[in-house]
Design a protein around this motif. Structure first.
Motif, PDB file in Angstrom:
ATOM      1  N   ASN A   6      -0.073 -39.330  31.594  1.00 46.23           N
ATOM      2  CA  ASN A   6       1.370 -39.450  31.857  1.00 46.23           C
ATOM      3  C   ASN A   6       2.216 -38.972  30.675  1.00 46.23           C
ATOM      4  N   ASN A   7       1.782 -37.855  30.068  1.00 46.46           N
ATOM      5  CA  ASN A   7       2.543 -37.266  28.947  1.00 46.46           C
ATOM      6  C   ASN A   7       2.769 -38.255  27.803  1.00 46.46           C
ATOM      7  N   SER A   8       1.748 -39.055  27.523  1.00 48.92           N
ATOM      8  CA  SER A   8       1.903 -40.138  26.540  1.00 48.92           C
ATOM      9  C   SER A   8       1.570 -39.735  25.112  1.00 48.92           C
ATOM     10  N   GLU A   9       1.217 -38.474  24.857  1.00 50.21           N
ATOM     11  CA  GLU A   9       0.797 -38.100  23.504  1.00 50.21           C
ATOM     12  C   GLU A   9       1.850 -38.425  22.443  1.00 50.21           C
ATOM     13  N   PRO A  10       3.148 -38.129  22.645  1.00 52.85           N
ATOM     14  CA  PRO A  10       4.117 -38.473  21.589  1.00 52.85           C
ATOM     15  C   PRO A  10       4.149 -39.975  21.276  1.00 52.85           C
ATOM     16  N   LEU A  11       4.064 -40.801  22.306  1.00 54.31           N
ATOM     17  CA  LEU A  11       4.092 -42.250  22.082  1.00 54.31           C
ATOM     18  C   LEU A  11       2.818 -42.726  21.387  1.00 54.31           C
ATOM     19  N   ILE A  12       1.681 -42.157  21.765  1.00 52.97           N
ATOM     20  CA  ILE A  12       0.420 -42.569  21.139  1.00 52.97           C
ATOM     21  C   ILE A  12       0.346 -42.077  19.694  1.00 52.97           C
ATOM     22  N   ARG A  13       0.932 -40.928  19.408  1.00 52.56           N
ATOM     23  CA  ARG A  13       1.033 -40.491  18.009  1.00 52.56           C
ATOM     24  C   ARG A  13       1.841 -41.496  17.184  1.00 52.56           C
ATOM     25  N   ALA A  14       2.924 -42.008  17.754  1.00 55.64           N
ATOM     26  CA  ALA A  14       3.721 -43.023  17.053  1.00 55.64           C
ATOM     27  C   ALA A  14       2.919 -44.309  16.871  1.00 55.64           C
ATOM     28  N   LEU A  15       2.153 -44.680  17.887  1.00 54.93           N
ATOM     29  CA  LEU A  15       1.303 -45.869  17.767  1.00 54.93           C
ATOM     30  C   LEU A  15       0.244 -45.687  16.681  1.00 54.93           C
TER      31      LEU A  15
END
Length: 240
Positions: free
Chosen positions: A105-114
């Protein structure tokens, strides 16, 4: 398809693996059922070995002013790519081998922040983990590891007192809150992602290097959550 090559660092443990960062691409490769082999590198020789294969330094200098190289590095003979850093390897694998996504679900930017947040949380808790890590290496590698890591995490590295482990427990109280905000067993609820691999890779590190009673202690935190997370991720990432 030719097997990919994952570069990891040696220990004196059965099976060698201990370091959390190479554990992350290993989980991803197994989850995506991508064939790979591991090449083991002496910790003290990482820079020499990675420079020789054309890997990229990490953009930091050591105390002598030389470029710092690290593992994991992934070499993909199918594309010619050589990628440094666990998060960049995960991103590459997702783009190149998109089946079974780890950034759903296009979560790469959020997971990078995590990933960045997780590192900032664990930084104050590293001393006992570094102490135990040095103990599973050969003496030359342990000496090199201690000299390199103490530049950022100053000595002494204690393990014998509750206060040595308290920062780690405090960190996991915060991470526990992340999991409590979802209805499923993963950070993204019922959807497995690289976020859970980030958490599990560090848990695997502790399980590999700390003493049995210390792992029992970590496993008991937050109602046994962390042993369960590690078991769940290991099950999810079993090669088929």
């Amino acid at each position: 398809m030719q097997p990919l090559v994952l570069y990891d660092t040696l220990s004196e443990l059965p099976g060698n693996n201990w370091s959390p960062n190479p554990a992350k691409p290993r989980f991803v490769l197994r989850y995506k059922n991508i064939p790979f082999v591991t090449l083991w590198v002496e910790y003290a020789e990482i820079s020499i070995a990675m420079k020789s294969i054309g890997a990229t330094p990490i953009g930091r200098k050591d105390r002598h002013g030389s470029d710092v190289y690290t593992v994991p590095v992934l070499s993909d003979p199918n594309t010619g790519a050589i990628i440094t850093d666990s998060l960049e390897i995960a991103s590459y694998l997702e783009k190149t081998y998109p089946e079974k996504p780890i950034f759903p679900n296009n979560s790469e930017p959020l997971i990078r922040a995590l990933d960045s947040t997780f590192f900032s949380l664990i930084l104050p808790a590293l001393k006992p983990l570094f102490a135990r890590s040095a103990e599973v290496m050969s003496p030359p590698n342990a000496k090199f590891f201690t000299e390199a890591r103490s530049a950022n995490v100053p000595l002494p590295w204690g393990v014998g007192h509750d206060e040595d482990w308290d920062p780690l427990e405090k960190m996991y109280n915060t991470v526990y809150e992340w999991y409590q905000k979802t209805d499923g067993k993963w950070i993204m609820g019922d959807t497995f992602s690289y976020a859970d691999i980030i958490v599990a890779a560090s848990l695997l590190w502790y399980k590999r290097v700390v003493k049995e009673d210390e792992w029992a202690r970590i496993s008991s935190w937050n109602g046994g959550k962390w042993a369960q997370v590690l078991a769940d991720v290991e099950q999810e990432c079993k090669s088929t």
